[in-house]
Motif scaffolding. Structure first.
Motif, mmCIF file in Angstrom:
data_model
loop_
_atom_site.group_PDB
_atom_site.id
_atom_site.type_symbol
_atom_site.label_atom_id
_atom_site.label_comp_id
_atom_site.label_asym_id
_atom_site.label_seq_id
_atom_site.Cartn_x
_atom_site.Cartn_y
_atom_site.Cartn_z
ATOM 1 N N GLY A 1 0.830 -1.183 0.000
ATOM 2 C CA GLY A 1 0.000 0.000 0.000
ATOM 3 C C GLY A 1 0.871 1.240 0.000
ATOM 4 N N SER B 1 1.031 -2.695 6.242
ATOM 5 C CA SER B 1 0.200 -3.121 5.114
ATOM 6 C C SER B 1 0.043 -4.635 5.114
ATOM 7 C CB SER B 1 0.805 -2.637 3.798
ATOM 8 O OG SER B 1 2.042 -3.255 3.540
ATOM 9 N N GLU C 1 -2.609 -5.352 7.744
ATOM 10 C CA GLU C 1 -3.939 -4.924 7.307
ATOM 11 C C GLU C 1 -4.523 -5.849 6.257
ATOM 12 O OE1 GLU C 1 -3.276 -0.088 7.941
ATOM 13 O OE2 GLU C 1 -3.448 -0.948 5.931
ATOM 14 N N THR C 2 -3.688 -6.303 5.341
ATOM 15 C CA THR C 2 -4.247 -7.089 4.234
ATOM 16 C C THR C 2 -4.271 -8.578 4.524
ATOM 17 O OG1 THR C 2 -2.070 -7.151 3.192
ATOM 18 C CG2 THR C 2 -3.575 -5.419 2.479
#
Lengths: 247, 247
Positions: B58, B73, B76-77
């Motif tokens: 990201g 990131s 989060e993903t």
DNA sequence: GCAAAAGTGTTCCGACTACACCCATGA
DNA sequence: TCATGGGTGTAGTCGGAACACTTTTGC
């Protein structure tokens, strides 16, 4: 036009280069034979670090690759065109640049002595011995130290030292390049065997005579340079990482 | 701070991560013993490459370091927190992202099998075997290939394989990690001597019994991990290059 | 002849390889 | 007792390190 909702939250990209050359002299004027590692720095003419010495570099243009940006900024600031250029590391600590977040993509490069003499030395560009640098702008002292480490480990297993020499050279000259980088003496006999075990050198047939002793054969590199900043099959002209440049 | 006079000339920074784990199964359901390399990908839900699989990543936040952006990131993903994280390369070809210039600072990471099972697999996150990837978004196939190369060269001289294992393990388990990465069999006798020549392993005294044969001693790493993405003397917590991570 | 660098030969040692062989367990 | 992987022993090979020695020049 702001790059993000908050103008002050934009992150700038810069490309800088640590560029090495060998010089015989010691900076005071005595050419004592043993070459040492030097690098050109540019004086900053604006804040932050106005007046400090820094690595050549500049912002990344939207229409050029990272390596092209390195070459361009190098040419613009120092007039140098390196024989060898490879990406070193992306430095992006939050606080590395007072007054604005900057991520620097740093390259390292090698020029031969002839090219080095062509550099646009002046008020704002000067060569410094790599082991006696002043306090540089930003985190550039750390960056140079890291680049020196890479130079020293890579010279032992790649043919990248050739970029510091001319077309032809004696084995003693090649060895002195390695010695300057590694900062230790190498056995001439073993060095000779190691390099020609790699089978990349070919004798030109010429000799170089210096001093009161047996002349030395001149060699040149027969093979193309190891694909240092070359590309995996895909993009041949642009910047892609080497198969394995880093250990 | 505007990034450039023309908004369409701004260069965006993204941080992505190639994250590897070992899995016993072959994806169809057969746990045939030999582990292989897998990596998680996320499905893109917008143009360009809407619907394609891509590396997790990201944009870089203005107030986080590059490594922090990679970790964030990733969390989060995929929900993953890697045991090992190191900068791979900065990819910045002009045309690598249709519809806007993007420079991607790519990290590579390792998670152990337990952590890998914790990943938030779903509609838009899935594991793929590293040698049988679909056509990915952007230049991500090339990036994975490069990361695999780095993984394979680095496993031979560093202790980074430990990040793929649990706290204790048998020498056969450690060897099978190396075999999975190198894709060739290693002599058990010689492997044993090589690893304990490095003096980093200590026997726990425990044994692991599996199958109809002599139980195996369990080991753990005695020394701290080699400072892989650790820092040169200066900034201990943030992202700085390793002494020499790349060859 | 002598000093000095170019170049060759030889020995030693440590790391990696291949592979024979014994050990401990479950079935 | 047999199959299987755990673990040890040992001889061969290769490359690097050390260093003695010969060659070719200028003076």
């Amino acid at each position: 036009m702001a790059a993000s909702p908050h103008a002050d939250e934009a992150v700038a990209i810069a490309v800088s280069t640590v560029i090495f050359a060998l010089r015989q002299d010691d900076g005071i004027g005595a050419a004592n034979g043993d070459p040492t590692i030097w690098l050109p720095l540019v004086r900053r003419i604006r804040e932050p670090f106005d007046g400090s010495w820094a690595l050549p570099g500049g912002p990344l243009d939207a229409h050029e690759s990272l390596a092209d940006a390195a070459r361009r900024s190098l040419a613009e600031t120092t007039g140098l065109a390196p024989r060898y250029l490879e990406q070193l590391y992306a430095f992006g600590d939050v606080d590395r640049s007072p007054g604005g977040r900057v991520v620097s993509i740093v390259y390292w490069a090698l020029v031969d002595s002839a090219e080095a003499r062509r550099a646009l030395v002046g008020q704002n560009v000067r060569w410094f011995p790599a082991d006696r640098l002043p306090r540089l702008a930003f985190d550039h002292n750390e960056i140079v130290a890291y680049a020196l480490g890479r130079l020293r480990t890579k010279v032992e297993y790649s043919d990248m030292a050739r970029a510091l020499l001319g077309e032809t050279f004696t084995l003693t000259e090649l060895r002195s390049v390695h010695e300057a980088i590694l900062q230790r003496r190498l056995d001439p006999a073993n060095f000779r065997r190691q390099v020609d075990a790699h089978g990349q050198l070919e004798a030109t047939g010429e000799m170089r005579r210096t001093g009161a002793h047996r002349p030395a054969r001149l060699y040149r590199y027969a093979a193309a340079p190891a694909p240092a900043p070359a590309a995996p099959p895909s993009s041949p002209t642009s910047s892609s990482p080497t198969k394995e440049t880093t250990r």
